[in-house]
Scaffold this motif. Structure first.
Motif, short mmCIF file in Angstrom:
data_model
loop_
_atom_site.label_atom_id
_atom_site.label_comp_id
_atom_site.label_asym_id
_atom_site.label_seq_id
_atom_site.Cartn_x
_atom_site.Cartn_y
_atom_site.Cartn_z
N UNK A 1 0.85 -1.20 0.00
CA UNK A 1 0.00 0.00 0.00
C UNK A 1 0.88 1.24 0.00
N UNK A 2 1.95 1.21 0.81
CA UNK A 2 2.85 2.36 0.91
C UNK A 2 3.64 2.60 -0.36
N UNK A 3 3.78 1.59 -1.20
CA UNK A 3 4.55 1.72 -2.44
C UNK A 3 3.74 2.36 -3.58
N UNK A 4 2.46 2.61 -3.35
CA UNK A 4 1.61 3.06 -4.44
C UNK A 4 1.98 4.42 -5.02
N UNK A 5 2.36 5.42 -4.23
CA UNK A 5 2.74 6.69 -4.87
C UNK A 5 3.87 6.52 -5.89
N UNK A 6 4.89 5.75 -5.52
CA UNK A 6 6.01 5.53 -6.45
C UNK A 6 5.56 4.72 -7.66
N UNK A 7 4.73 3.70 -7.43
CA UNK A 7 4.24 2.87 -8.54
C UNK A 7 3.40 3.70 -9.50
N UNK A 8 2.59 4.59 -8.96
CA UNK A 8 1.75 5.44 -9.81
C UNK A 8 2.60 6.44 -10.60
N UNK A 9 3.59 7.02 -9.96
CA UNK A 9 4.47 7.96 -10.69
C UNK A 9 5.17 7.25 -11.84
N UNK A 10 5.70 6.06 -11.57
CA UNK A 10 6.41 5.32 -12.62
C UNK A 10 5.48 4.94 -13.76
N UNK A 11 4.28 4.50 -13.41
CA UNK A 11 3.32 4.08 -14.44
C UNK A 11 2.86 5.26 -15.28
N UNK A 12 2.56 6.36 -14.65
CA UNK A 12 2.12 7.54 -15.40
C UNK A 12 3.24 8.09 -16.27
N UNK B 1 4.10 -1.41 -11.39
CA UNK B 1 3.89 -1.53 -9.95
C UNK B 1 4.99 -2.33 -9.27
N UNK B 2 5.77 -3.08 -10.02
CA UNK B 2 6.73 -3.99 -9.42
C UNK B 2 6.04 -5.24 -8.92
N UNK C 1 -1.32 -2.19 -5.14
CA UNK C 1 -0.63 -1.32 -6.11
C UNK C 1 -0.89 -1.74 -7.55
N UNK C 2 -1.14 -3.02 -7.78
CA UNK C 2 -1.48 -3.41 -9.15
C UNK C 2 -2.86 -2.92 -9.56
N UNK C 3 -3.75 -2.76 -8.58
CA UNK C 3 -5.08 -2.23 -8.88
C UNK C 3 -5.03 -0.75 -9.20
N UNK C 4 -4.37 0.04 -8.35
CA UNK C 4 -4.36 1.48 -8.58
C UNK C 4 -3.59 1.83 -9.85
N UNK C 5 -2.55 1.07 -10.18
CA UNK C 5 -1.86 1.35 -11.44
C UNK C 5 -2.69 0.92 -12.65
N UNK C 6 -3.53 -0.10 -12.50
CA UNK C 6 -4.50 -0.41 -13.57
C UNK C 6 -5.43 0.79 -13.80
N UNK C 7 -5.90 1.39 -12.72
CA UNK C 7 -6.76 2.56 -12.86
C UNK C 7 -6.02 3.69 -13.57
N UNK C 8 -4.73 3.85 -13.26
CA UNK C 8 -3.94 4.88 -13.94
C UNK C 8 -3.86 4.60 -15.43
N UNK C 9 -3.65 3.33 -15.79
CA UNK C 9 -3.60 2.96 -17.21
C UNK C 9 -4.94 3.22 -17.88
N UNK C 10 -6.03 2.95 -17.19
CA UNK C 10 -7.35 3.21 -17.75
C UNK C 10 -7.60 4.71 -17.91
N UNK C 11 -7.06 5.52 -16.99
CA UNK C 11 -7.17 6.97 -17.15
C UNK C 11 -6.43 7.44 -18.40
N UNK C 12 -5.25 6.86 -18.65
CA UNK C 12 -4.51 7.17 -19.87
C UNK C 12 -5.31 6.72 -21.10
N UNK C 13 -5.91 5.55 -21.01
CA UNK C 13 -6.78 5.08 -22.09
C UNK C 13 -7.90 6.09 -22.34
#
Length: 344
Positions: free
Chosen positions: A9-20, A139-140, A149-161
């Motif tokens: 859960x704590x890794x999500x900000x970094x995972x989201x930055x990398x994904x975006x 997400x790593x 973190x795999x869920x929130x980065x999926x949402x980020x990918x969908x936002x890009x979509x």
């Protein structure tokens, strides 16, 4: 001892930055592929299916694209060929190795669809290899069974979509998401009160509407798989059509909403109805109006409605992890579950 789930859960900000950072430059690729299509078909299971609900609402509410969730069994069990000309099929799988999802995406392509994969499994995963375009999240490795973190980065990918589909939103809002998530992790709200309010309850109803509906479904799933609660995820419109009868002193409600948008007023009214009937209404997001109408409140992100689900789930993840520990359950390894689920 810190659980793997809590660490991830704590890794999500970094995972989201990398994904975006990786995916935002590819909006043009999405636009070119989507330009050949009229509507969307989302292919997913489990947590990925909840992410797809966000994708559907984003595509319809902000890009004007008719969207639906696929029934993979049409491809894998009934083996029916459909006319998918003009369809953009979007398959989501955290691992990229769920055979049913890979097979269904290949079926969609064979039926005439253009295809997109959203996966944390990398470019060489079977799902990415099967797609015309792969949006790979960064997400790593995720070691806990409950996806965070795999869920929130999926949402980020969908936002890009969504941006590639021409959504009428401000793309700069996405850059605010990692900081908003970081703030929620450090200050999720009255977490202890909500944990104690659920600790002796056999079940809970989790409800939201519109773009927040995906969060309600995902939080209900997390509470089922990691805390063994009988958790029901519902749109509040469906909840009012009968199931609200189950909400009572022994079955509280968790109500989820963005801090703005057309569904907020209805969520506030529902919270008032629940508490007025003598039941507990724990709230997630919705600003001061929803917090004031509920029993105890978890904070929501300071984000526009269209990207709010990327933050709204985070207090729910923290709630799930804390409640599981309170109940003596290891949230990293719930009984009967594996990280990759295969279905017939």
């Amino acid at each position: 001892m810190t659980t793997k789930m809590r660490s991830e859960i704590a890794e999500q900000p970094a995972a989201l930055r990398a994904t975006l950072d990786a995916l935002l430059p590819r909006v043009g690729e999405v636009e070119r592929l989507a330009g050949q299509t009229r509507q969307l078909l989302f292919i997913a299971r489990g947590t990925s299916d909840n992410a797809a609900v966000y994708g559907r609402y984003l595509a319809e509410a902000h890009a004007g694209r008719l969207s639906t969730l696929a029934a993979p069994s049409i491809a894998t069990t009934y083996r029916r060929k459909l006319d998918l000309d003009g369809v953009l099929a979007v398959a989501l799988s955290q691992s990229g190795r769920t055979e049913e999802i890979v097979e269904t995406l290949a079926w969609a392509k064979d039926c005439g669809a253009s295809t997109v994969a959203i996966t944390n499994g990398g470019e060489q995963s079977p799902l990415a290899q099967a797609a015309d375009l792969a949006l790979c999240t960064l997400a790593g490795e995720e070691k806990a069974v409950p996806a965070t973190k795999t869920y929130t980065t999926q949402l980020a990918a969908l936002a890009v979509l969504g941006l590639g589909l021409g959504a009428d939103v401000n793309a700069d809002d996405l850059q605010r998401v990692p900081d908003a998530v970081e703030k929620l992790i450090s200050d999720p709200g009255d977490l202890e009160a909500v944990v104690e309010g659920l600790a002796d309850k056999p079940g809970v109803v989790v409800s939201g509407r519109g773009l927040a509906f995906s969060t309600a479904l995902e939080l209900a799933l997390k509470l089922k798989e990691a805390c063994y609660l009988h958790a029901m995820g519902l749109s509040y419109a469906d909840l009012l059509h009968g199931p609200i009868a189950v909400v009572d002193e022994d079955t509280p409600a968790i109500l989820v909403a963005a801090g703005e948008g057309p569904t907020l007023a209805g969520t506030v009214a529902l919270a008032e109805r629940v508490t007025g009937a003598g039941a507990s209404a724990f709230t997630v997001g919705g600003g001061t109006a929803l917090a004031a109408a509920g029993t105890a409140a978890l904070n929501g992100p300071d984000l526009p409605e269209w990207v709010s689900p990327l933050g709204l789930i985070v207090p729910g993840q923290l709630l799930t992890e804390a409640l599981a520990r309170r109940l003596g359950i290891d949230p990293d390894a719930p009984r009967g579950l594996n990280k990759v689920t295969q279905t017939d």
